[in-house]
Structure formats: structure tokens, C-alpha cells
Enzyme design. Structure first.
Site, PDB file in Angstrom:
ATOM      1  N   TRP A 102      35.191  46.453  50.940  1.00 62.03           N
ATOM      2  CA  TRP A 102      34.730  45.513  49.917  1.00 62.03           C
ATOM      3  C   TRP A 102      34.098  44.275  50.522  1.00 62.03           C
ATOM      4  O   TRP A 102      33.101  43.763  50.003  1.00 62.03           O
ATOM      5  CB  TRP A 102      35.868  45.159  48.971  1.00 62.03           C
ATOM      6  CG  TRP A 102      36.236  46.325  48.100  1.00 62.03           C
ATOM      7  CD1 TRP A 102      37.393  47.036  48.118  1.00 62.03           C
ATOM      8  CD2 TRP A 102      35.400  46.952  47.117  1.00 62.03           C
ATOM      9  NE1 TRP A 102      37.337  48.069  47.205  1.00 62.03           N
ATOM     10  CE2 TRP A 102      36.128  48.038  46.580  1.00 62.03           C
ATOM     11  CE3 TRP A 102      34.117  46.708  46.634  1.00 62.03           C
ATOM     12  CZ2 TRP A 102      35.607  48.872  45.588  1.00 62.03           C
ATOM     13  CZ3 TRP A 102      33.593  47.539  45.645  1.00 62.03           C
ATOM     14  CH2 TRP A 102      34.338  48.600  45.135  1.00 62.03           C
ATOM     15  N   ASP A 171      37.887  37.032  47.183  1.00 60.25           N
ATOM     16  CA  ASP A 171      37.968  38.139  46.229  1.00 60.25           C
ATOM     17  C   ASP A 171      39.441  38.545  46.127  1.00 60.25           C
ATOM     18  O   ASP A 171      39.976  39.218  46.999  1.00 60.25           O
ATOM     19  CB  ASP A 171      37.112  39.312  46.719  1.00 60.25           C
ATOM     20  CG  ASP A 171      37.172  40.522  45.795  1.00 60.25           C
ATOM     21  OD1 ASP A 171      37.945  40.501  44.806  1.00 60.25           O
ATOM     22  OD2 ASP A 171      36.464  41.508  46.068  1.00 60.25           O
ATOM     23  N   LYS A 195      42.698  45.648  37.676  1.00 63.41           N
ATOM     24  CA  LYS A 195      43.757  46.039  38.606  1.00 63.41           C
ATOM     25  C   LYS A 195      45.089  45.408  38.213  1.00 63.41           C
ATOM     26  O   LYS A 195      46.052  46.103  37.937  1.00 63.41           O
ATOM     27  CB  LYS A 195      43.365  45.664  40.037  1.00 63.41           C
ATOM     28  CG  LYS A 195      42.059  46.338  40.478  1.00 63.41           C
ATOM     29  CD  LYS A 195      41.627  45.903  41.851  1.00 63.41           C
ATOM     30  CE  LYS A 195      40.259  46.486  42.210  1.00 63.41           C
ATOM     31  NZ  LYS A 195      40.272  47.951  42.317  1.00 63.41           N
TER      32      LYS A 195
END
Length: 360
Positions: A102, A171, A195
Site C-alpha cells: 500500500w 494511512d 475495515k
């Protein structure tokens, strides 16, 4: 109806109590005679939901007054581009820490907007550890330092932050609300909701107010401007109303559990149980440096890779859903976010033990 244990990395499991409350309010929210999905985002009813969501999130994370909470669309992947587009105005470079899939995607997008300084990378270690913070290349005249404290795909997590005066952009998609953090150490926190917060469709931004002035509204698309989004209370256009409503219900549920500190204790216990089962076996293994193992995403592989398909087939039949690892790395992965009860982790461990006895 039979509910399974859902180990998906996202969209992930939601607390059953939240789903039940949403179900009870689906056709008629608080006597309004309409569903939240049917409300005007400008209505008093929805504004009260948005206000509640911001207030609950602020309490849960102890967000200081000099930060703005923004709810936006597009997911965290959109922020990979939106962040440099907003925050590099007046700067010609930004620093990035490369710790996995990511962060690598974030770097790729940032290069379209600014020069990227690779402050550190664990790519040569196959992203199984974190770069030495004492050896990072940090340019204190850069716009910010971007970090990804939990790499969902690789199962790597860290909570310490580099020592720098740069605004830290993080993030926190996979870790938000799962552990205590000091928001004041960050310039911007962003997190896709699917999530630990709610359904896909909304991304949370917690931004220090002084950074809003960097948005160059003369060239930015209107809906991309952090400053404009803040001035319009997250409603430049129609926001993802139902996703925000469900996020508010999750925040309410978290408060009822005792808040983030209580959830962190539970998450530590769940992760320790699962990693202990893996480590005590020669049949399963986890490749991540022990001090950086993720509490949220636990990847593991079998000593005999040819048994993986059988493991996934049988686990599915046993009511343990979505244990396949990311397509880029294979193996297995159990995402054990806040909504995953301890009983789900125990059921997985029991299955793993049984499978090992049968095939080991």
C-alpha cells in the site's frame, strides 16, 4: 440464518449489534418515516447523524480542537493522489516510507504530483520488517512524511513514528480505532472505512487545520480540496450518507465496549492467541519480524503449499470465511479487526489444529 466468521480484509465484518440496529431502523429512522438512504443530506435528520459521527469519533480518538474531521468519497486509494495534490502546494517534494504494497501504491501516485524522496524502504527484506528509523533520509523542507503503519496485505504493523518536524501523513485504514494513538503527532490521518469503521463508500480524514491552507483551489478539482471540503462540512456534494450513518453506529458500539483502550486490550489478546498457535506449530508459519507483526491482519502459510486449496475449501465449510491471502502473495490471511470476536479467533485456531492433525 447462519452467520459465519468473516476474516475478510475489507469490506470486513461489522458488529452484529450494529447490523441489527441498522436493520431495525432501515425503513423508518427515528420516526422520520424514511430510511437514512432516502434522506436529503441537507435535512436536519442527516445533519444530526453527521454531527453525532464527528463528535463520537472525536471522543474515541481524543482529537484536539485544532483538527478537522472530514468524511469523503473515493476510498483511501483516492487519497494517494489527493494528498500530494493538496499538501505539496508551495513545496516541490515529499518524503515517503516504503513498507509494503500500500505504501508502494501511494508512492506511485505521489510521483504524478511531486518529487518523491524515498526516506526508507524494506523492499529488499521482502517487506517483512520496518526500515531503521535512525537511518532514514528525511528532508525537513519537504511537504510531509507519508507512512503506512499497517500493511494489510503483508501483515506488518508499527506504532512508533520517525523523529521529524515534518507533518506526518498516515494511512490508518487497517488500524484506526483498534489501538490508542496520539492524534497530535500527525498532520493528517486518513482511513478507508471498510475495515474497522463501516461499509465501503466513505473515507475518514483527520487533518490539522493549518494544513488546510495548502489546498490550491485555483487548480484543484472542487471535490478534491481539503479546504473546501472542510468549509462545507464534508458536503461539497452529496456525501455517502448511509456509510456515514453506519460509521456512527460503529462509533456508538465502540463507546459501549469501553472505547479504544478496551478494544486494544481485546485486539492484543486475539492476536497473541493466533500468533501463538502459528508459532507453536511446524505446520504453519508467519514471515514477519515478530516486533512488527500486525494485530489486525495475520498472514500465514503452510509448510506444504499444495494443501492450501484444501485448507481454504475446508475452512469455508467450517464457517470460517475469506481466509485466502491477497492474490499478490498467496497463502492465508486472517483479518481480525474490532468486530471479530475472540470466539472467531478461537474457532480458527481449533480448525487449524484439526487440519494439522489430519494432514500434518
Amino acid at each position: 440464518m447462519s452467520r459465519v466468521y468473516n476474516f475478510c480484509s475489507g469490506p470486513a465484518a461489522l458488529p452484529e449489534a450494529v447490523l441489527e440496529k441498522a436493520q431495525s431502523e432501515l425503513l423508518d429512522w427515528h420516526g422520520a418515516g424514511v430510511s437514512v438512504m432516502e434522506m436529503s443530506h441537507r435535512s436536519d435528520e442527516f445533519v444530526s447523524i453527521l454531527t453525532s459521527a464527528k463528535a463520537r469519533l472525536s471522543r474515541l480518538l481524543n482529537i484536539p480542537d485544532d483538527y478537522e474531521i472530514l468524511f469523503a468519497q473515493g476510498g483511501a486509494s483516492t487519497l494517494f493522489a489527493q494528498i500530494p495534490a493538496n499538501l505539496t502546494h508551495g513545496f516541490d517534494r515529499a518524503c515517503y516510507l516504503d513498507t509494503g504494497a500500500w505504501s508502494s501504491k501511494a508512492i506511485k501516485e505521489a510521483k504524478k504530483y511531486t518529487d518523491v524522496i524515498l526516506s526508507g524502504s524494506s523492499k529488499e527484506q521482502n517487506y517483512t520488517t520496518v526500515p531503521d528509523f535512525d537511518a532514514l533520509t528525511l528532508d525537513e523542507k519537504a511537504a510531509y512524511l507519508h507512512v503506512t503503519p499497517n500493511e494489510t496485505i503483508g501483515g506488518l504493523e508499527f506504532d512508533a513514528l520517525p523523529d521529524t518536524e515534518l507533518p506526518i501523513v498516515a494511512d490508518l485504514s487497517s488500524t484506526i480505532l483498534s489501538r490508542q494513538i496520539d492524534v497530535s503527532k500527525y498532520g493528517l490521518i486518513y482511513a478507508g472505512a471498510q475495515k474497522n469503521v463501516g461499509p465501503a463508500g466513505v473515507v475518514i480524514n483527520i487533518i490539522r487545520k493549518d494544513l488546510l491552507a495548502r489546498s490550491n483551489n485555483a487548480v484543484l478539482p472542487t471535490v478534491w480540496s481539503f479546504e473546501t471540503l472542510a468549509k462545507n462540512d464534508s458536503m461539497i456534494n452529496t456525501p455517502p450518507t448511509f456509510a456515514i450513518y453506519l460509521a456512527d453506529l460503529v462509533f456508538e458500539w465502540l463507546e459501549a465496549q469501553g472505547g479504544v483502550a478496551a478494544m486494544e486490550k481485546i485486539n492484543i489478546e486475539k492476536a497473541e492467541l493466533l500468533y501463538s498457535a502459528i508459532d507453536q506449530s511446524d505446520f504453519y508459519s508467519n514471515p514477519i519480524d515478530m516486533q512488527y507483526r500486525s494485530r489486525m491482519n495475520v498472514p500465514f502459510v503452510l509448510a506444504d503449499a499444495s494443501l492450501e486449496a484444501t485448507f481454504l475449501e475446508e475452512s469455508e465449510r467450517a464457517g470460517l470465511r475469506t481466509l485466502a491471502g491477497h492474490r499478490s502473495v498467496g497463502g492465508m490471511r486472517a483479518s481480525i479487526y474490532n468486530a471479530m470476536p475472540k470466539s472467531g479467533v478461537e474457532a480458527l485456531i481449533e480448525f487449524m489444529s484439526s487440519f494439522e492433525k489430519r494432514y500434518g
